[in-house]
Design an enzyme around this catalytic site. Sequence first.
Site, PDB file in Angstrom:
ATOM      1  N   GLU A  97      16.907  24.908 -27.148  1.00 20.83           N
ATOM      2  CA  GLU A  97      17.834  25.645 -28.011  1.00 20.83           C
ATOM      3  C   GLU A  97      18.554  24.718 -28.983  1.00 20.83           C
ATOM      4  O   GLU A  97      18.968  25.148 -30.053  1.00 20.83           O
ATOM      5  CB  GLU A  97      18.875  26.399 -27.167  1.00 20.83           C
ATOM      6  CG  GLU A  97      18.337  27.683 -26.565  1.00 20.83           C
ATOM      7  CD  GLU A  97      19.432  28.598 -26.045  1.00 20.83           C
ATOM      8  OE1 GLU A  97      20.570  28.141 -25.848  1.00 20.83           O
ATOM      9  OE2 GLU A  97      19.131  29.786 -25.808  1.00 20.83           O
ATOM     10  N   HIS A 112      -2.429  18.845 -10.011  1.00 23.96           N
ATOM     11  CA  HIS A 112      -3.601  19.594  -9.574  1.00 23.96           C
ATOM     12  C   HIS A 112      -3.795  20.864 -10.393  1.00 23.96           C
ATOM     13  O   HIS A 112      -4.586  21.732 -10.027  1.00 23.96           O
ATOM     14  CB  HIS A 112      -3.470  19.893  -8.077  1.00 23.96           C
ATOM     15  CG  HIS A 112      -3.371  18.627  -7.269  1.00 23.96           C
ATOM     16  ND1 HIS A 112      -4.463  18.050  -6.666  1.00 23.96           N
ATOM     17  CD2 HIS A 112      -2.330  17.796  -7.041  1.00 23.96           C
ATOM     18  CE1 HIS A 112      -4.080  16.925  -6.073  1.00 23.96           C
ATOM     19  NE2 HIS A 112      -2.783  16.747  -6.288  1.00 23.96           N
ATOM     20  N   LYS A 165      16.543  40.192 -29.463  1.00 23.01           N
ATOM     21  CA  LYS A 165      17.612  41.116 -29.062  1.00 23.01           C
ATOM     22  C   LYS A 165      17.704  42.267 -30.060  1.00 23.01           C
ATOM     23  O   LYS A 165      17.818  43.429 -29.675  1.00 23.01           O
ATOM     24  CB  LYS A 165      18.961  40.394 -29.011  1.00 23.01           C
ATOM     25  CG  LYS A 165      19.050  39.329 -27.931  1.00 23.01           C
ATOM     26  CD  LYS A 165      20.441  38.700 -27.899  1.00 23.01           C
ATOM     27  CE  LYS A 165      20.468  37.505 -26.956  1.00 23.01           C
ATOM     28  NZ  LYS A 165      21.713  36.746 -27.046  1.00 23.01           N
TER      29      LYS A 165
END
Length: 448
Positions: free
Chosen positions: A290, A311, A425
Amino acid sequence: MKNICLNFEKALGVVSKEQILTQEATVNACMDTLHKGNGAGNDFLGWLHLPSSITDAELTEIENTANVLRSKCEVVVAIGIGGSYLGTRAVVEAMNNSFDWLHANDRKNPILLYAGHNIGEDYLYELSEVLKGKQFGIINISKSGTTTEPAIAFRILKKQLEDAVGKEEAKHRIVAITDARKGALRTLADQEGYKTFVIPDNVGGRFSVLTPVGLLPIAVAGVNIRELVAGAVAMEKATDQSVPFAENISAQYAAVRNELYKSGKKVEILCNFHPKLHYIGEWWKQLYGESEGKDGKGIYPAAVDLTTDLHSMGQWIQEGERTIFETVISVEKANHSVVVPTDEANLDGLNFLAGKHVDEVNKMAELGTQLAHVDGGVPNIKVTMPEVSPYYIGQLFYFFEKACGISGYILGVNPFNQPGVEAYKKNMFALLNKPGYEKESEAIKSRL
Ligand SMILES: O=P(O)(O)OC[C@H]1O[C@H](O)[C@H](O)[C@@H](O)[C@@H]1O
């Protein structure tokens, strides 16, 4: 007490030591901007001297509130997302027993659960189910007090708590941590008469772990918050502007990662060899993601748990596109002792390890990985912490925060805003027909 330390010898090659040393003036200028408070986002610099300004009285108030919740509740749900969640989880997962929830009969601490960090209906269903018949409390954390995810979770859990213990008792089991004045959570908390703690205006969410946002739930979980803060205070001193570049690990880390970025290393992978540090990686991803990912720029922060992810992701790291570098959090010693036993039949061929501590094997895996990745063209920065303890996690938090502020300024962005987070949003509210979003609703629906 020692300090965490930084070693970037194995990052050299793609960038030279001289190249990094020539960054001293730039780094010092960025440090100066940060300390003078005259750069972009300078209304969000409350974290800079936060550790050393926390008072004994503030810590005592947090501990007292934590004790009320600890005495009343078997389970406390910390509601929050992003910076209102990740720091807490990073500390609690690192310090608590990995099988904490199975220690049902000899518990000293309430179980800390999390909500409001997703919009998962099944998650919330299962959480409500597990809370049925349990004595529980809620810490509702939102700086803005308007974030949708935690607000939904709180609405559901508040109702459940009030139905279970009555509105009056519920008030004593709910604590709100939010802005001093603004936001729906502030209004609600004041109206209902909840105990509240304030997130200072000048501390952004991702820099807020050492405010009550992190300190209260961490104290509820039984972790010593005084040690956490003491570690951060030590690192605040160790990375102060008065500490020269040659000794200042936050300044150096900021310089090295930016030089690597300029040379085409666009992805930084934070690696741990300690499964309990997984959420430190999650916290760090928000901090750097951010802060730096804007204006079409910024290192992409990724994280892996090793050796686990060797792995799965190991192949890519070893031989994939050479645009990555690694920052390894290396823990000097384990907190417990487990030795590989001898086995007479030795069918697995592991008797060469008999008598060795598991951590010795892990250390050789770490060293082997470092050399292999460096050979594969992955520059390697190492951050060493003496042990996993609240004190050194406090140091780690501040070290990364300070470096992030400097690094963002080197990159030329405002490291303290996050305008890009609003896009989803806006679309979500438009799609959900939120009042006030009529025009956006119409526009977005025409695109579906
Ligand atoms: O604490 P809150 O205001 O609820 O915010 C929680 C999080 O969500 C926002 O969308 C921001 O992007 C994050 O920086 C913040 O930490």
